[in-house]
Design a protein around this motif. Structure first.
Motif, short mmCIF file in Angstrom:
data_model
loop_
_atom_site.label_atom_id
_atom_site.label_comp_id
_atom_site.label_asym_id
_atom_site.label_seq_id
_atom_site.Cartn_x
_atom_site.Cartn_y
_atom_site.Cartn_z
N ARG A 191 3.22 27.02 52.56
CA ARG A 191 3.40 26.51 51.20
C ARG A 191 3.53 27.62 50.16
O ARG A 191 3.96 27.36 49.04
N ASP A 275 -1.65 25.26 46.94
CA ASP A 275 -0.21 25.45 46.81
C ASP A 275 0.09 25.92 45.39
O ASP A 275 -0.76 25.82 44.49
N VAL A 299 4.66 20.09 46.58
CA VAL A 299 4.22 19.73 47.92
C VAL A 299 3.93 18.24 47.95
O VAL A 299 3.33 17.69 47.02
#
Length: 564
Positions: A191, A275, A299
């Motif tokens: 990520r 993230d 995400v």
């Protein structure tokens, strides 16, 4: 020229993907967007990951050194010094202080059982750690795993003196805690890390394991001899107060690294986020750079279902699976048994033993960082495709040690040559961090944590099987010939594993990574057959460019710019 390179997303399209009006204003304001600087939020993640794995491996290998001081060697059958191929002790094993026997009458088989018990727990939580990292985020999964291991490390001396069975059980639970670390970190890097930074970031983070080994082995050796360091009349008033509490020998090994692990956990929870979109302090320019390089805006709030049948039918996955097992067999053979080999075959005392045992891992740490930089350079400049980069560096990292480890067996009692070969072999092994260790993210970034959990689960079997094999081979007959057999077994496993990997590995994202309706359905960086990389992102150097005015140019560097 491909359509992607001819018609990249417009500035307005890029900005529309960013949800916040404040972010849009910051991106087009040249006063707030700085081109300089080299340290961003993703680099903080890399640095903390590095320190985390240093702690993880320090707590994993400290028993390998401490056990030499914990065992009462005179109470058990030991080295067969009458064998014609055993090495003579010419004073290398002499200590500068009084030699004190340990408290425990553990033979080689019992020592192997205790050292290997850690991996019984480790093997269970690897798949769980990967999936949890994808569902709830790797921050908490990795952090709690290290915290559990740290707390149990602190109480290890009490447990060991209470019951050997309880010590084995404690090591199993420690393995449960550490089992989630690698998969959780892989899910975080999927990520956070732009594709053309993967090799060096992976090398930095996972080389923390070697740094932890390098630091912990000599420190453990000194702490184990702590009671003798203070002899000779030096600071007698301090010796009586401190030596018995802190430098009283092997228990200090577990106290020191347990406390360091807890301190790391506190810093990790404060600094790290799951993230870029959830990070409160990340610069919007860096967030845009990461998200566009990974070709997604945010995400997904819900983890994607794992396509297990597609994974099982994927030969690139099996290539990573087999390579991981082969790597761990050779690595764990040395990691858990090298201190014993150094003492009982090459006859170094425990202090020299720990320093000499650390040298190969120092070489591995340095070489892994250099290999990561080189791998990313070769890819970004189009000299090698991702697939061939992984093949090349994994072969350096496995075939090189394969040759060296066999030659160690034939070095006999030549201590200098044996140490040189061990340093060269273990050092070259650092190249695997630019090889198969990146392949999970290469082939399926959406399931990088799950894939690492599956392969690392299987690759944990050598963690307890390899020490058992060594224990069975050298029990009561530690000779050069027996250790030569140990090294040959590791070399054969290396050969088979990497050959399979070279044939079947792929550096391309696999079709099963992308599910219908996923907001992460594309990869931003695709390597063509010629190895040329196309990057789907824009950078804005002035307000006119960001607004789509005259002079607007598309950024198509041959390598990812160092803008943070």
């Amino acid at each position: 020229m491909s359509a992607v390179r001819d018609k990249p997303p417009t500035a307005q399209e890029v900005l529309r993907r960013m949800g916040s009006q404040e972010e849009k204003e910051v991106l087009v304001d040249s006063r707030l967007v700085k081109d300089g600087g080299v340290f961003g939020a993703r680099h903080v993640l890399g640095a903390m990951g590095f320190l985390g794995f240093a702690n993880v491996y320090a707590m994993r290998v400290n028993l390998s050194v401490a056990v030499v001081a914990m065992v009462n060697s005179s109470a058990i059958p030991h080295t067969n010094t009458s064998a014609p191929d055993s090495c003579p002790d010419n004073g290398f094993n002499a200590s500068t202080g009084d030699v004190q026997e340990g408290e425990f009458a553990w033979d080689e088989n019992m020592q192997a059982l205790i050292l290997g018990s850690f991996f019984w727990g480790y093997i269970i939580t690897n798949p769980l750690g990967g999936r949890l990292g994808e569902v709830i985020g790797g921050k908490w999964v990795l952090g709690v795993g290290v915290l559990v291991t740290s707390l149990l490390t602190l109480i290890t001396p009490i447990v060991a003196r209470t019951s050997t069975t309880l010590l084995i059980a404690t090591r199993v639970v420690m393995g449960l805690g550490e089992g989630v670390t690698f998969p959780a970190m892989n899910s975080l890097m999927a990520r956070w890390v732009p594709p053309l930074e993967r090799s060096r970031m992976s090398s930095l983070v996972y080389a923390g394991a070697q740094f932890g080994t390098v630091v912990s082995l000599p420190i453990c050796g000194l702490l184990c001899q702590g009671g003798t360091i203070w002899h000779g009349g030096f600071a007698p008033h301090l010796r009586s107060a401190v030596s018995g509490v802190f430098l009283g020998g092997w228990p200090a090994v577990f106290y020191v690294f347990g406390v360091l692990g807890i301190l790391w956990f506190v810093a990790w929870m404060v600094l790290i986020h799951n993230d870029p979109s959830s990070h409160p302090r990340i610069h919007p320019r860096e967030r845009l750079f990461i998200q566009q390089s990974l070709h997604h805006g945010d995400v997904p709030t819900k983890a994607l279902p794992v396509p297990y049948m597609s994974i099982i039918n994927s030969m690139p996955f099996w290539a990573v699976f087999v390579a991981h097992i082969a790597q761990n067999w050779g690595f764990y053979t040395l990691l858990t048994e090298l201190p014993t080999f150094m003492k009982n075959i090459l006859h170094f005392n425990i202090a020299n033993n720990s320093f000499m045992s650390a040298l190969p891992y120092l070489c591995m740490w340095v070489f892994s960082l250099l290999a990561g930089l080189l791998a990313d350079t070769l890819r970004s400049r189009g000299h090698l495709s991702t697939t061939n980069t992984r093949r090349l560096f994994n072969s350096i990292g496995i075939y090189g040690p394969m040759v060296c480890i066999v030659l160690v067996g034939y070095a006999g009692c030549n201590r200098g040559l044996a140490i040189l070969l061990l340093c060269l072999g273990v050092g070259l092994n650092g190249a695997v961090y630019s090889g198969y260790m990146n392949s999970h993210i290469d082939i399926a970034p959406n399931f990088a944590g799950t894939l690492m959990g599956i392969t690392n689960c299987a690759a944990t079997v050598p963690g307890f099987l390899a020490p058992m094999v060594v224990g069975a081979l050298v029990d009561g007959k530690e000779t050069v010939g027996q250790w030569k057999l140990v090294f040959w077994i590791a070399a054969i496993v290396y050969l088979v594993g990497n050959t399979f990997y070279v044939i079947f590995v792929s550096g391309e994202e696999q079709p099963w990574n992308n599910l219908p309706g996923s907001s992460n359905s594309g990869s931003s960086v695709q390597a063509s057959s010629s190895g040329q990389v196309a990057s789907q992102y824009r950078t804005f150097s002035n307000p006119e460019e960001a607004e789509g005015g005259a002079g607007n140019t598309v950024s198509r560097p041959r390598k990812v710019p160092e803008i943070f």
